[in-house]
Design a protein around this motif. Structure first.
Motif, PDB file in Angstrom:
ATOM      1  N   THR A 272       0.885  -1.161   0.317  1.00 21.90           N
ATOM      2  CA  THR A 272       0.017   0.086  -0.149  1.00 21.90           C
ATOM      3  C   THR A 272       0.786   1.120   0.004  1.00 21.90           C
ATOM      4  O   THR A 272       0.320   2.412   0.168  1.00 21.90           O
ATOM      5  N   THR A 273       1.990   1.281  -0.188  1.00 27.62           N
ATOM      6  CA  THR A 273       3.057   2.408  -0.302  1.00 27.62           C
ATOM      7  C   THR A 273       3.203   2.600  -1.829  1.00 27.62           C
ATOM      8  O   THR A 273       3.877   2.301  -2.624  1.00 27.62           O
ATOM      9  N   PHE A 274       2.165   3.547  -2.155  1.00 31.38           N
ATOM     10  CA  PHE A 274       2.106   4.043  -3.410  1.00 31.38           C
ATOM     11  C   PHE A 274       3.379   4.985  -3.860  1.00 31.38           C
ATOM     12  O   PHE A 274       3.450   5.929  -2.986  1.00 31.38           O
ATOM     13  N   ARG A 275       3.719   4.826  -5.095  1.00 30.17           N
ATOM     14  CA  ARG A 275       4.997   5.585  -5.344  1.00 30.17           C
ATOM     15  C   ARG A 275       5.081   5.787  -6.920  1.00 30.17           C
ATOM     16  O   ARG A 275       4.107   5.131  -7.607  1.00 30.17           O
ATOM     17  N   ALA A 276       6.246   6.519  -7.233  1.00 29.84           N
ATOM     18  CA  ALA A 276       6.611   6.289  -8.668  1.00 29.84           C
ATOM     19  C   ALA A 276       6.656   4.689  -9.163  1.00 29.84           C
ATOM     20  O   ALA A 276       7.172   3.975  -8.614  1.00 29.84           O
ATOM     21  N   VAL A 277       6.508   4.779 -10.469  1.00 27.82           N
ATOM     22  CA  VAL A 277       6.620   3.707 -11.236  1.00 27.82           C
ATOM     23  C   VAL A 277       8.131   3.109 -11.144  1.00 27.82           C
ATOM     24  O   VAL A 277       8.106   1.966 -11.013  1.00 27.82           O
ATOM     25  N   GLN A 278       8.841   3.968 -11.248  1.00 25.10           N
ATOM     26  CA  GLN A 278      10.285   3.621 -11.027  1.00 25.10           C
ATOM     27  C   GLN A 278      10.880   3.462  -9.541  1.00 25.10           C
ATOM     28  O   GLN A 278      12.228   3.162  -9.707  1.00 25.10           O
ATOM     29  N   ASP A 279      10.064   3.798  -8.729  1.00 19.95           N
ATOM     30  CA  ASP A 279      10.632   4.035  -7.387  1.00 19.95           C
ATOM     31  C   ASP A 279      10.266   2.288  -6.876  1.00 19.95           C
ATOM     32  O   ASP A 279       9.238   1.836  -6.549  1.00 19.95           O
ATOM     33  N   ARG A 280      11.210   1.346  -6.852  1.00 23.69           N
ATOM     34  CA  ARG A 280      11.351   0.214  -6.290  1.00 23.69           C
ATOM     35  C   ARG A 280      10.479  -0.639  -7.317  1.00 23.69           C
ATOM     36  O   ARG A 280       9.716  -1.788  -6.699  1.00 23.69           O
ATOM     37  N   TRP A 281      10.154  -0.267  -8.421  1.00 28.36           N
ATOM     38  CA  TRP A 281       9.608  -0.958  -9.402  1.00 28.36           C
ATOM     39  C   TRP A 281       8.225  -1.859  -8.937  1.00 28.36           C
ATOM     40  O   TRP A 281       8.321  -3.153  -8.628  1.00 28.36           O
ATOM     41  N   PRO A 282       7.084  -1.150  -8.590  1.00 29.99           N
ATOM     42  CA  PRO A 282       5.989  -2.138  -8.034  1.00 29.99           C
ATOM     43  C   PRO A 282       5.431  -3.183  -9.173  1.00 29.99           C
ATOM     44  O   PRO A 282       5.450  -2.779 -10.146  1.00 29.99           O
ATOM     45  N   VAL A 283       5.462  -4.496  -8.620  1.00 30.37           N
ATOM     46  CA  VAL A 283       4.782  -5.448  -9.691  1.00 30.37           C
ATOM     47  C   VAL A 283       3.682  -6.113  -9.004  1.00 30.37           C
ATOM     48  O   VAL A 283       3.486  -5.834  -7.944  1.00 30.37           O
ATOM     49  N   PHE A 284       2.968  -6.694  -9.916  1.00 29.09           N
ATOM     50  CA  PHE A 284       1.630  -7.389  -9.243  1.00 29.09           C
ATOM     51  C   PHE A 284       1.443  -8.590  -9.960  1.00 29.09           C
ATOM     52  O   PHE A 284       1.240  -8.974 -11.420  1.00 29.09           O
ATOM     53  N   GLY A 285       1.966  -9.722  -9.079  1.00 24.91           N
ATOM     54  CA  GLY A 285       2.019 -10.816  -9.485  1.00 24.91           C
ATOM     55  C   GLY A 285       0.892 -11.872  -9.232  1.00 24.91           C
ATOM     56  O   GLY A 285       0.046 -11.807  -7.958  1.00 24.91           O
ATOM     57  N   PHE A 286       0.946 -13.132  -9.740  1.00 27.67           N
ATOM     58  CA  PHE A 286       0.088 -14.518  -9.560  1.00 27.67           C
ATOM     59  C   PHE A 286       1.226 -15.615  -9.461  1.00 27.67           C
ATOM     60  O   PHE A 286       1.826 -15.700 -10.258  1.00 27.67           O
ATOM     61  N   ALA A 287       0.594 -16.554  -8.672  1.00 28.49           N
ATOM     62  CA  ALA A 287       1.148 -17.989  -8.751  1.00 28.49           C
ATOM     63  C   ALA A 287       0.233 -18.968  -8.679  1.00 28.49           C
ATOM     64  O   ALA A 287      -0.842 -18.821  -8.155  1.00 28.49           O
ATOM     65  N   ARG A 288       0.617 -20.125  -9.343  1.00 31.73           N
ATOM     66  CA  ARG A 288      -0.482 -21.132  -9.220  1.00 31.73           C
ATOM     67  C   ARG A 288       0.453 -22.480  -9.120  1.00 31.73           C
ATOM     68  O   ARG A 288       1.444 -22.818  -9.912  1.00 31.73           O
TER      69      ARG A 288
END
Length: 742
Positions: A243-259
């Motif tokens: 929930t730490t919203f930030r710049a796209v290039q700031d610690r590069w937030p990604v959104f993942g799934f695993a199965r």
């Protein structure tokens, strides 16, 4: 004839630059592989160059900017990277075994230890279903199977980064994850700007990455290295949200799934992901009185929320895959009737071309969706970024005629309605309706759009008639008859002896007396005669038909070189020549204006002037256009000349010398692209299929008395003096409002 030497050099070059390709590529390794290619803003590619595995590079937007899209698989607790270049400690790289692509799908097979992983990227092409075609979503389906006869423990992971939402990675993003039967990561800019672009990325709307909430599925958002390491080390994610919203290039937030697939031997069911980018409103469109209208993508007529659309999209995967296989097979069958190389070109063109178009609707006064008000908008990708550019829509036209001619009608409507509103001041057709850039369509009320008078008038008349012939629907020509006639009046004054002006190949500059431009204008006049015939307007039928016939007679004298070997680039320039691709409209519409001898003469000439990668556009440069070469192939009188063009374009597309989505403008001597990429004009590569499948309803109308055409005393190859007199006559006619008495 093209000498053997250039082809030998090409063969050696092809072997050299493709030496890095260690996998089976079917039909060949293209400059860039389409991954998720569905709209101007959902356009993800794997740049190939001389050979790039799916895990050798990040996917990129069509501009070349990075789109973070990663994939890992754990096999017996050893992690392998299968997509992207993310280097997490303790991972190995899967080895690519094969790449196969069709009109709608790109499929990679990767070996990861004792398992083969298949990653299928499907961008549905469903042009007869407006809801489906307007959904800006693509599929990634991953399956696993043992390759050594043993059972293996397998887990699959994939994520996207926030790079999908902006061309400026310094901007702040926010995001959330919704749970339920479908898990969806949604990410967007914190501060959005409607209708704005940065680096051709739209600056509003949201990116969505989704999967079905099946057994063994986990999710996580957060810093790229942290989330990926969590999967690599544990085979599962934490079901937590950063929930730490930030710049796209700031610690590069990604959104993942695993199965977790459990123990795998035989091929598994697909682990299914959907990727999409949705914005609303989609288009800002000018209407009567200078007001503007916000228009939305057509799919909103069926869905109340994006989540509902995603749920249906994922649930429909089986049907979508079946429909894609059927569509791909039909395209392959139809195109292979020409040649195998032609089928390859067509398959590589369809996704790219249709992804430049968006189907929209408006709202009625009561707020309900008005599905009877359908308009389609096209971004002029890679060049000017304009909206519904007429001379970009025109070369793309064959893909619309082949897949669903109604789409052509929807693309013409915004142009026709705007100009009928009386806000555009010029007598000729508008060049585009952007006013600024896509997704704005706010017109050119100042009349200062890029001027291509003969080009755009001819294009609009040809497209309007070809749509009518293909469908039998006369609504366009009936509703906009006066506007079409207005453009015909302009063509009568300025097409036999075209003034110094641009053609669609504007990068080559202006030129007076352009032979190829004259062809388009003359065909446009004849097209209006045929439109008049359908409308029962006999006086215009006879007048315009007679004018067109008279112009052809004079044109043949003006444009044929003294040697009689070829048409010139411009009247009087004996040493010049060009691709006479505008003759294609004569065949498409069945206007029967130009004699067989003209086509045969050109065919014989082209075989003398081809380079390694094709025939130059004209004598001013050695570059060419792939779309115009294929149009010329479509009207060739011999298989030899037809294949000269097709095989040259195929060489360029498969040579491994570039790494951009199918470029249409390139050098015939080196095969290097000139800068255009991912443009919709590659839809023109379906030109042969349209001629092969179109039964035109055009009729040859008898000639009558002709009034208003230039003095026939100018017949014969014009001296500079005669050209000047004819041009003066055109100017005089123009002073009277382009009118020709009937």
């Amino acid at each position: 004839m093209v000498s053997v030497l250039p082809f030998t050099i090409f063969s050696l070059l092809y072997i050299s630059v493709n030496a890095a390709v260690t996998w089976t590529a079917t039909p060949f390794n293209p400059h860039a592989v389409p991954l998720a290619v569905r709209s101007p803003y959902l356009s993800a590619w794997l740049a190939q160059g001389s050979g790039t595995q799916l895990n050798d590079a990040w996917p990129t937007f069509w501009t070349g900017s990075t789109l973070g899209w990663a994939g890992y698989v754990r096999v017996d607790e050893t992690a392998y990277l299968f997509m992207g270049t993310s280097g997490v400690t303790g991972t190995q790289k899967a080895v690519q075994k094969s790449l196969n692509w069709t009109s709608s799908q790109s499929t990679f097979v990767m070996t990861a230890g004792g398992v083969d992983l298949t990653a299928n990227f499907l961008s549905p092409v469903d042009p007869t279903d407006l809801v489906s075609q307007s959904l800006p979503f693509s599929y990634l389906a991953v399956t696993a199977a043992s390759n050594d006869g043993k059972s293996h423990s397998v887990q699959v992971y994939s994520d996207i980064s926030a790079e999908w939402i902006s061309g400026d990675v310094a901007l702040t993003a926010n995001w959330n994850t919704s749970t339920g039967d479908v898990l969806t990561h949604r990410v967007q800019l914190a501060n959005q700007s409607t209708y704005a672009e940065v680096g051709d990325h739209v600056q509003y709307g949201s990116a969505y990455y989704s999967t079905l909430n099946a057994n063994g599925v986990t999710y996580q958002s957060g810093e790229d290295a942290v989330v990926r390491a969590q999967f690599v080390g544990n085979g599962a994610l934490l079901n937590t949200q950063d929930t730490t919203f930030r710049a796209v290039q700031d610690r590069w937030p990604v959104f993942g799934f695993a199965r977790d697939l459990g123990t795998v031997n035989a091929a598994t069911d697909a682990v299914l992901f959907s990727i999409g980018h949705v914005r609303d409103p989609a288009i800002k469109y000018i209407v009567a009185g200078g007001a503007t209208q916000d228009r939305s993508l057509y799919f909103w007529s069926q869905y109340g929320t994006v989540d509902e659309a995603i749920a249906d999209f994922l649930a429909d995967y089986g049907n979508a895959l079946s429909a894609a296989n059927t569509f791909d097979a039909k395209v392959q069958s139809d195109a292979s009737k020409v040649s195998a190389n032609y089928a390859d070109i067509v398959a590589l063109s369809i996704r790219q071309s249709l992804a430049a178009f968006e189907l929209t609707i408006s709202k009625a006064g009561d707020g309900s969706w008005n599905t009877s008000d359908v308009m389609m908008f096209m971004k002029e990708i890679s060049s000017d970024g304009n909206t519904n550019t007429v001379d970009v829509l025109y070369p793309a036209w064959p893909v619309l005629l082949y897949t669903n001619p109604e789409l052509g009608k929807y693309a013409l409507l915004p142009l026709l309605a705007y100009q009928t509103s009386g806000q555009y001041p010029n007598q000729w057709s508008v060049h585009d309706i952007a006013g600024a850039h896509y997704p704005q369509a706010i017109g050119h009320n100042d009349g200062k759009d890029e001027a291509m008078p003969v080009e755009e008038c001819g294009n609009m008349l040809i497209m309007a008639l070809s749509y009518t012939q293909k469908t039998g629907d006369q609504s366009l020509i009936k509703t906009y008859y006066s506007l079409l006639d207005q453009w015909t009046q302009f063509l009568i004054t300025d097409s036999l002896i075209p003034a110094d002006q641009l053609s669609t190949d504007d990068f080559a500059g202006t030129l007076a007396n352009q032979t190829n431009l004259a062809i388009k204008g003359i065909v446009g006049i004849k097209a209006m005669s045929m439109i008049a015939d359908l409308m029962g307007d006999s006086s215009r039928v006879n007048n315009y038909s007679s004018i067109a016939s008279s112009y052809v007679e004079q044109f043949t004298q003006f444009a044929t070189s003294t040697s009689g070997h070829h048409l010139t680039l411009a009247y009087g320039n004996e040493s010049s020549w060009s691709l006479a691709y505008n003759l294609y409209a004569d065949k498409l519409l069945n206007t029967q204006l130009f004699s067989d001898s003209v086509y045969q003469m050109q065919d014989s000439w082209y075989s003398n002037v081809g380079n390694t990668y094709g025939v130059p556009l004209d004598t001013r440069h050695t570059y060419t256009k792939s779309d115009w070469q294929i149009w010329t192939a479509a009207i060739s009188t011999t298989t030899q000349t037809r294949n000269l063009f097709i095989d040259s374009v195929h060489k360029y597309a498969s040579d491994g010398a570039d790494n951009i989505p199918f470029g249409d403008w390139y050098e015939t001597t080196t095969g290097q692209s000139e800068g255009f990429r991912a443009r919709p004009v590659v839809g023109g590569h379906l030109a042969l299929m349209v001629l092969n499948s179109t039964g035109t309803t055009g009729s040859s109308t008898p000639g009558g008395s002709t009034t208003g055409e230039p003095d026939a005393s100018g017949a014969g190859r014009p001296s500079p003096r005669n050209v000047a007199l004819l041009m003066l006559w055109s100017i005089i006619l123009g002073m009277f409002g382009f009118l020709v008495p009937l």
